[in-house]
Design an enzyme around this catalytic site. Structure first.
Site, PDB file in Angstrom:
ATOM      1  CG  HIS A 110     -43.016   7.797  -0.770  1.00 33.16           C
ATOM      2  ND1 HIS A 110     -42.477   9.061  -0.674  1.00 33.16           N
ATOM      3  CD2 HIS A 110     -41.965   6.974  -1.074  1.00 33.16           C
ATOM      4  CE1 HIS A 110     -41.174   9.009  -0.919  1.00 33.16           C
ATOM      5  NE2 HIS A 110     -40.849   7.754  -1.168  1.00 33.16           N
ATOM      6  CG  HIS A 267     -36.877   6.374   1.997  1.00 37.94           C
ATOM      7  ND1 HIS A 267     -38.130   6.872   2.288  1.00 37.94           N
ATOM      8  CD2 HIS A 267     -36.740   6.480   0.655  1.00 37.94           C
ATOM      9  CE1 HIS A 267     -38.717   7.276   1.176  1.00 37.94           C
ATOM     10  NE2 HIS A 267     -37.896   7.042   0.168  1.00 37.94           N
ATOM     11  CG  ASP A 271     -38.259   4.180  -2.018  1.00 33.78           C
ATOM     12  OD1 ASP A 271     -39.304   4.812  -1.768  1.00 33.78           O
ATOM     13  OD2 ASP A 271     -37.178   4.737  -2.274  1.00 33.78           O
ATOM     14  CG  HIS A 294     -37.877   3.391  -7.452  1.00 38.33           C
ATOM     15  ND1 HIS A 294     -38.676   3.091  -6.373  1.00 38.33           N
ATOM     16  CD2 HIS A 294     -37.361   4.620  -7.214  1.00 38.33           C
ATOM     17  CE1 HIS A 294     -38.644   4.102  -5.521  1.00 38.33           C
ATOM     18  NE2 HIS A 294     -37.862   5.036  -6.002  1.00 38.33           N
TER      19      HIS A 294
END
Length: 332
Positions: A110, A267, A271, A294
């Protein structure tokens, strides 16, 4: 407006006068840093601990480096962790970077998304714990805090990584790809069983002035049914309705609801921006993610840099698109 030959001559003369006056070269698209130090404090999403983070200006070419100040007088080899893709050591629910001594900092994505979105290249981050504070679950607090102090140009040209050919990683329905293109565009799609999320897809232009409001304000989210499993794994200990959008079955638990009707996929783009910022420079091309997280974001970066014919470093011009100089270099 198109510049005439006379305009260009006058511009060159003005640059030369400034160069003579300051003794420094004129840089069309300079690297940047913070205008002043700034302090942020908050809860770590997974550790549940209060964390203090000091962001300091840094010189050209420094990059983003984290220092664990809670480790005392240990040397930099122990305390310092470069924010780079090849330092990613774990991607379970967040991105964790580590150094050779095994010291780590987690949930960096973030903050990295905020720095990338604001076009900041060089920052020294002192942090007194193992995780970046989650703040409101998005990048908004980081962006607003940096807005308040401003950004400083440096006397060195900004560089970017231009993608020259497609690089794709895939695991079943999960897919992440980096493709050639102009500027930097991102496309993402997700699919959840809960009707509160369902299928969502979005395309975003990283260089659009609206990117910070449309993407960087989107909060992290989680499913209530997964909370106990996360706690058992020692994760999510700092999560709350103040920093996480919680979905229980087919409803959003947060009383204030969503910031966007498709906040979940927004979001995921946030990321991805934070994870891809670990490349060490802005990208020129297109990212596509489908049910990726991720881990896959890091995998596609590693695949990109493993193929020296798939990318090159370019020096940016005044409009972030004009290439003044290009050279192919090996991956680190």
């Amino acid at each position: 407006m198109r510049r005439t030959e006379t305009d260009m001559v006058m511009l060159d003369e003005a640059r030369e006068k400034r160069r003579e006056r300051t003794g420094r070269p004129i840089v069309n698209c300079p690297q940047t840093t913070l205008n002043a130090p700034v302090v942020l404090e908050g809860i770590g999403l997974h550790t549940g601990k209060m964390i203090r983070m000091d962001l300091h200006p840094a010189g050209a070419g420094f990059g983003i480096v984290f220092r664990r100040t809670d480790l005392g007088d240990e040397p930099a080899e122990v305390t310092d962790i470069p924010a780079r893709y090849d330092h990613v050591s774990d991607t379970m629910l967040s991105t964790i970077i580590s150094n050779k001594a095994g010291v780590s900092v987690g949930t960096v994505e973030h903050l990295m998304a905020a720095l990338a979105g604001l076009g900041i290249d060089n920052v020294f981050v002192e942090i007194n714990g193992p995780e970046v504070p989650v703040m409101d679950g998005s990048s908004q607090v980081f962006v607003e805090t940096i807005d308040a102090i401003g950004i400083k140009p440096l006397y060195a040209s900004r560089r970017a990584i231009r993608i020259l050919k497609p690089v794709v990683v895939q695991d079943g329905l999960k897919r992440a790809a980096l493709l050639p293109g102009e500027g930097f565009k991102l496309a993402f799609e997700i699919q959840f069983d809960s009707s509160a999320i369902g299928y969502q897809a979005i395309e975003a232009d990283f260089n659009s002035p609206s990117f910070r409001n449309d993407i960087l304000r989107a909060r992290t989210f989680g499913l209530l049914k997964d909370v106990e499993a996360m706690w058992a794994a020692g994760l999510g200990l700092g999560g709350s309705l103040d920093n996480t959008v919680v979905v229980d079955g087919d409803r959003v638990v947060n009383e204030d609801g969503l910031r966007f009707h498709d906040e979940f996929v927004r979001h995921k783009v946030l990321d991805a921006v934070g994870d891809l910022a670990l490349a060490g420079a802005t990208l020129i091309g297109r990212y596509e993610g489908s049910r990726a997280g991720h881990a896959m974001n890091n995998q596609v970066l590693r695949a990109l840099f493993a193929d020296r014919s798939a990318w090159e470093i370019v020096e940016l011009g005044a409009n972030d698109q004009e290439v003044q100089q290009a050279m192919t270099i090996p991956a680190e």
